[in-house]
Motif scaffolding. Structure first.
Motif, PDB file in Angstrom:
ATOM      1  N   LEU A 260      -8.431  11.504 -64.216  1.00 47.99           N
ATOM      2  CA  LEU A 260      -9.555  12.153 -63.530  1.00 47.99           C
ATOM      3  C   LEU A 260      -9.608  13.645 -63.850  1.00 47.99           C
ATOM      4  O   LEU A 260     -10.691  14.193 -64.095  1.00 47.99           O
ATOM      5  CB  LEU A 260      -9.424  11.961 -62.028  1.00 47.99           C
ATOM      6  N   VAL A 261      -8.454  14.288 -63.844  1.00 46.07           N
ATOM      7  CA  VAL A 261      -8.406  15.718 -64.157  1.00 46.07           C
ATOM      8  C   VAL A 261      -8.946  15.968 -65.558  1.00 46.07           C
ATOM      9  O   VAL A 261      -9.771  16.875 -65.779  1.00 46.07           O
ATOM     10  CB  VAL A 261      -6.967  16.252 -64.031  1.00 46.07           C
ATOM     11  N   VAL A 262      -8.498  15.163 -66.516  1.00 47.18           N
ATOM     12  CA  VAL A 262      -8.970  15.318 -67.896  1.00 47.18           C
ATOM     13  C   VAL A 262     -10.478  15.065 -67.978  1.00 47.18           C
ATOM     14  O   VAL A 262     -11.205  15.778 -68.682  1.00 47.18           O
ATOM     15  CB  VAL A 262      -8.211  14.365 -68.838  1.00 47.18           C
ATOM     16  N   SER A 263     -10.965  14.067 -67.241  1.00 46.55           N
ATOM     17  CA  SER A 263     -12.408  13.775 -67.218  1.00 46.55           C
ATOM     18  C   SER A 263     -13.207  14.955 -66.707  1.00 46.55           C
ATOM     19  O   SER A 263     -14.237  15.331 -67.279  1.00 46.55           O
ATOM     20  CB  SER A 263     -12.692  12.556 -66.337  1.00 46.55           C
ATOM     21  N   PHE A 264     -12.739  15.555 -65.597  1.00 48.53           N
ATOM     22  CA  PHE A 264     -13.435  16.702 -65.023  1.00 48.53           C
ATOM     23  C   PHE A 264     -13.498  17.870 -66.009  1.00 48.53           C
ATOM     24  O   PHE A 264     -14.533  18.526 -66.161  1.00 48.53           O
ATOM     25  CB  PHE A 264     -12.754  17.163 -63.728  1.00 48.53           C
ATOM     26  N   VAL A 265     -12.373  18.135 -66.674  1.00 41.61           N
ATOM     27  CA  VAL A 265     -12.318  19.243 -67.628  1.00 41.61           C
ATOM     28  C   VAL A 265     -13.275  18.995 -68.793  1.00 41.61           C
ATOM     29  O   VAL A 265     -14.046  19.879 -69.200  1.00 41.61           O
ATOM     30  CB  VAL A 265     -10.879  19.448 -68.149  1.00 41.61           C
ATOM     31  N   MET A 266     -13.258  17.774 -69.331  1.00 47.99           N
ATOM     32  CA  MET A 266     -14.115  17.454 -70.476  1.00 47.99           C
ATOM     33  C   MET A 266     -15.592  17.495 -70.092  1.00 47.99           C
ATOM     34  O   MET A 266     -16.435  17.986 -70.852  1.00 47.99           O
ATOM     35  CB  MET A 266     -13.740  16.089 -71.046  1.00 47.99           C
ATOM     36  N   ASN A 267     -15.909  16.987 -68.919  1.00 44.45           N
ATOM     37  CA  ASN A 267     -17.308  17.026 -68.461  1.00 44.45           C
ATOM     38  C   ASN A 267     -17.776  18.453 -68.227  1.00 44.45           C
ATOM     39  O   ASN A 267     -18.943  18.788 -68.483  1.00 44.45           O
ATOM     40  CB  ASN A 267     -17.465  16.202 -67.183  1.00 44.45           C
ATOM     41  N   ALA A 268     -16.868  19.298 -67.737  1.00 41.03           N
ATOM     42  CA  ALA A 268     -17.229  20.699 -67.483  1.00 41.03           C
ATOM     43  C   ALA A 268     -17.624  21.409 -68.772  1.00 41.03           C
ATOM     44  O   ALA A 268     -18.461  22.317 -68.763  1.00 41.03           O
ATOM     45  CB  ALA A 268     -16.061  21.423 -66.818  1.00 41.03           C
ATOM     46  N   TYR A 269     -17.022  20.991 -69.891  1.00 44.03           N
ATOM     47  CA  TYR A 269     -17.330  21.602 -71.184  1.00 44.03           C
ATOM     48  C   TYR A 269     -18.298  20.751 -72.011  1.00 44.03           C
ATOM     49  O   TYR A 269     -18.453  20.964 -73.218  1.00 44.03           O
ATOM     50  CB  TYR A 269     -16.037  21.849 -71.973  1.00 44.03           C
ATOM     51  N   ASN A 270     -18.941  19.770 -71.343  1.00 46.55           N
ATOM     52  CA  ASN A 270     -19.934  18.903 -71.993  1.00 46.55           C
ATOM     53  C   ASN A 270     -19.380  18.195 -73.227  1.00 46.55           C
ATOM     54  O   ASN A 270     -20.066  18.052 -74.239  1.00 46.55           O
ATOM     55  CB  ASN A 270     -21.181  19.715 -72.382  1.00 46.55           C
ATOM     56  N   PHE A 271     -18.139  17.789 -73.127  1.00 45.49           N
ATOM     57  CA  PHE A 271     -17.495  17.071 -74.223  1.00 45.49           C
ATOM     58  C   PHE A 271     -17.496  15.579 -73.904  1.00 45.49           C
ATOM     59  O   PHE A 271     -17.192  15.191 -72.778  1.00 45.49           O
ATOM     60  CB  PHE A 271     -16.062  17.573 -74.428  1.00 45.49           C
ATOM     61  N   THR A 272     -17.833  14.753 -74.875  1.00 46.87           N
ATOM     62  CA  THR A 272     -17.886  13.303 -74.667  1.00 46.87           C
ATOM     63  C   THR A 272     -16.477  12.760 -74.439  1.00 46.87           C
ATOM     64  O   THR A 272     -15.655  12.756 -75.361  1.00 46.87           O
ATOM     65  CB  THR A 272     -18.514  12.597 -75.880  1.00 46.87           C
ATOM     66  N   PRO A 273     -16.160  12.271 -73.238  1.00 50.65           N
ATOM     67  CA  PRO A 273     -14.773  11.887 -72.941  1.00 50.65           C
ATOM     68  C   PRO A 273     -14.338  10.562 -73.542  1.00 50.65           C
ATOM     69  O   PRO A 273     -13.173  10.404 -73.914  1.00 50.65           O
ATOM     70  CB  PRO A 273     -14.750  11.827 -71.407  1.00 50.65           C
ATOM     71  N   LEU A 274     -15.270   9.599 -73.639  1.00 47.13           N
ATOM     72  CA  LEU A 274     -14.901   8.244 -74.058  1.00 47.13           C
ATOM     73  C   LEU A 274     -13.701   7.796 -73.216  1.00 47.13           C
ATOM     74  O   LEU A 274     -13.688   7.971 -72.006  1.00 47.13           O
ATOM     75  CB  LEU A 274     -14.628   8.194 -75.562  1.00 47.13           C
ATOM     76  N   THR A 275     -12.664   7.247 -73.854  1.00 47.21           N
ATOM     77  CA  THR A 275     -11.472   6.819 -73.112  1.00 47.21           C
ATOM     78  C   THR A 275     -10.297   7.774 -73.319  1.00 47.21           C
ATOM     79  O   THR A 275      -9.152   7.421 -73.064  1.00 47.21           O
ATOM     80  CB  THR A 275     -11.046   5.393 -73.529  1.00 47.21           C
ATOM     81  N   PHE A 276     -10.601   9.000 -73.767  1.00 44.95           N
ATOM     82  CA  PHE A 276      -9.544   9.980 -73.989  1.00 44.95           C
ATOM     83  C   PHE A 276      -8.775  10.300 -72.710  1.00 44.95           C
ATOM     84  O   PHE A 276      -7.534  10.437 -72.750  1.00 44.95           O
ATOM     85  CB  PHE A 276     -10.125  11.250 -74.600  1.00 44.95           C
ATOM     86  N   PRO A 277      -9.431  10.440 -71.548  1.00 40.87           N
ATOM     87  CA  PRO A 277      -8.670  10.694 -70.312  1.00 40.87           C
ATOM     88  C   PRO A 277      -7.644   9.607 -70.021  1.00 40.87           C
ATOM     89  O   PRO A 277      -6.528   9.900 -69.563  1.00 40.87           O
ATOM     90  CB  PRO A 277      -9.759  10.734 -69.232  1.00 40.87           C
ATOM     91  N   PHE A 278      -7.999   8.358 -70.276  1.00 42.66           N
ATOM     92  CA  PHE A 278      -7.051   7.252 -70.110  1.00 42.66           C
ATOM     93  C   PHE A 278      -5.854   7.411 -71.038  1.00 42.66           C
ATOM     94  O   PHE A 278      -4.697   7.263 -70.617  1.00 42.66           O
ATOM     95  CB  PHE A 278      -7.759   5.917 -70.378  1.00 42.66           C
ATOM     96  N   VAL A 279      -6.116   7.715 -72.294  1.00 44.37           N
ATOM     97  CA  VAL A 279      -5.035   7.840 -73.280  1.00 44.37           C
ATOM     98  C   VAL A 279      -4.095   8.981 -72.907  1.00 44.37           C
ATOM     99  O   VAL A 279      -2.866   8.821 -72.920  1.00 44.37           O
ATOM    100  CB  VAL A 279      -5.610   8.052 -74.702  1.00 44.37           C
ATOM    101  N   VAL A 280      -4.660  10.129 -72.526  1.00 39.46           N
ATOM    102  CA  VAL A 280      -3.830  11.279 -72.160  1.00 39.46           C
ATOM    103  C   VAL A 280      -3.000  10.971 -70.912  1.00 39.46           C
ATOM    104  O   VAL A 280      -1.782  11.213 -70.878  1.00 39.46           O
ATOM    105  CB  VAL A 280      -4.705  12.532 -71.904  1.00 39.46           C
ATOM    106  N   GLY A 281      -3.656  10.427 -69.874  1.00 41.34           N
ATOM    107  CA  GLY A 281      -2.940  10.091 -68.650  1.00 41.34           C
ATOM    108  C   GLY A 281      -1.827   9.084 -68.892  1.00 41.34           C
ATOM    109  O   GLY A 281      -0.719   9.210 -68.345  1.00 41.34           O
ATOM    110  N   THR A 282      -2.100   8.101 -69.732  1.00 39.47           N
ATOM    111  CA  THR A 282      -1.104   7.068 -70.021  1.00 39.47           C
ATOM    112  C   THR A 282       0.056   7.628 -70.832  1.00 39.47           C
ATOM    113  O   THR A 282       1.224   7.333 -70.551  1.00 39.47           O
ATOM    114  CB  THR A 282      -1.765   5.900 -70.778  1.00 39.47           C
ATOM    115  N   TRP A 283      -0.245   8.437 -71.837  1.00 39.81           N
ATOM    116  CA  TRP A 283       0.825   9.035 -72.637  1.00 39.81           C
ATOM    117  C   TRP A 283       1.747   9.898 -71.769  1.00 39.81           C
ATOM    118  O   TRP A 283       2.971   9.840 -71.916  1.00 39.81           O
ATOM    119  CB  TRP A 283       0.221   9.893 -73.746  1.00 39.81           C
ATOM    120  N   ILE A 284       1.171  10.699 -70.879  1.00 42.05           N
ATOM    121  CA  ILE A 284       1.993  11.565 -70.021  1.00 42.05           C
ATOM    122  C   ILE A 284       2.901  10.726 -69.122  1.00 42.05           C
ATOM    123  O   ILE A 284       4.091  11.028 -68.962  1.00 42.05           O
ATOM    124  CB  ILE A 284       1.105  12.499 -69.177  1.00 42.05           C
ATOM    125  N   VAL A 285       2.348   9.668 -68.540  1.00 40.09           N
ATOM    126  CA  VAL A 285       3.146   8.825 -67.650  1.00 40.09           C
ATOM    127  C   VAL A 285       4.239   8.097 -68.431  1.00 40.09           C
ATOM    128  O   VAL A 285       5.366   7.939 -67.934  1.00 40.09           O
ATOM    129  CB  VAL A 285       2.256   7.820 -66.892  1.00 40.09           C
TER     130      VAL A 285
END
Length: 305
Positions: A260-285
């Motif tokens: 969610l945090v990654v999604s908010f950041v990407m949306n704030a900069y008008n960047f197409t998130p696709l499933t990148f927030p999922f990948v980042v969150g999963t890699w960190i965990v």
């Protein structure tokens, strides 16, 4: 004179069915499910939303799988559909973002080949890459199609959907994983996961609800929440970490929150998130899990006696 017996028709049929099964598993692997029935339900949901997206998914998973066979990628992985799901997502994404024309369909073919090759590169190095090949290939193609070819955006991107506030946004979160905003598609995708793994499906539903509620608390747009746009990455995170231990729920929540945090950041900069927030969150965990290995045992802290 010795006659060579003709090739048995049943063998050809078996090979054809085997290839179709591989294609369907490739579609099912979009949500990490190696299941023919899951693939069929996913295709039903995609075709319900858009015929062009449905045909793009079929073409892309075909091209990705053929690429794996021609280039001699691991046969077991190919049969499991590993080289079909990222191409399938690329195909659906391009028909979601752009008007259907020749250059877009050619891009589906090129993108499917590239996604399969990138997937293989990470697979050889044993890196859990998830949908990352789809992400990088789609980002690249979106940039090229918009800036180099000036391809018009799909008409429905400019339309606004009015949805009544309800908890069906959790099902739409399932649908948005493959760019489908209808409740029907979301339900089909949920059932597709459920027939293969009930616990992963239920975890995904709960994560979609939690993500939507958290997004609301942080004043995310209500229409985006109702469309499931803040839930689909959470669904994928939950499918990865679902389990029958208490600690599995903790890891899932952390991954969902990070996505969610990654999604908010990407949306704030008008960047197409696709499933990148999922990948980042999963890699960190996954890194956190590895670093705390031995501390948690069967869902409880491991205490040295």
């Amino acid at each position: 004179m010795k006659l060579t017996p003709p090739e048995q028709p049943t063998k050809k049929l078996d090979q054809q069915f085997s290839f179709i099964i591989t294609l369907l598993k490739g579609v099912g692997q979009i949500m990490l499910q190696e299941s023919v029935f899951t693939g069929l339900l996913f295709l039903a949901g995609i075709f319900y939303g858009s015929l062009s997206m449905g045909f793009a998914a079929l073409l892309a998973v075909f091209i990705g799988t053929i690429t794996a066979k021609i280039l001699g990628f691991n046969k077991t992985e190919t049969a499991q559909g590993i080289y079909g799901f990222s191409p399938a997502l690329v195909g659906v994404a391009l028909l979601f973002y752009f008007e259907s024309n020749l250059i877009v369909w050619l891009s589906v073919i090129v993108g499917s080949v590239l996604a399969a090759i990138v997937q293989h590169g990470f697979s050889v190095k044993k890196i859990p890459v998830f949908t990352f090949p789809f992400i990088v290939v789609t980002w690249g193609l979106i940039y090229v199609l918009r800036n180099s070819f000036g391809v018009p955006a799909a008409e429905f991107l400019n339309s606004t959907a009015v949805l009544t506030p309800d908890f069906a946004f959790a099902l739409r979160g399932f649908g948005q994983v493959i760019f489908q905003g209808s409740t029907f598609a979301g339900a089909a995708f949920f059932i597709g996961v459920f027939v293969c793994s009930p616990i992963r499906a239920l975890y995904g539903l709960a994560a979609a609800l939690i993500a939507g509620i958290l997004a609301g608390l942080y004043n995310a747009p209500a229409d985006g929440i109702m469309q499931g746009l803040f839930s689909y990455n959470a669904v994928l995170c939950a499918i990865v970490f679902a389990g029958n231990k208490a600690i599995d729920g903790v890891w899932t929540f952390i991954a969902v929150a990070l996505s969610l945090v990654v999604s908010f950041v990407m949306n704030a900069y008008n960047f197409t998130p696709l499933t990148f927030p999922f990948v980042v969150g999963t890699w960190i965990v996954l890194v956190l899990q590895k670093s705390t290995k031995g501390f948690f045992l069967d869902g409880k802290p491991a205490i040295n006696e």
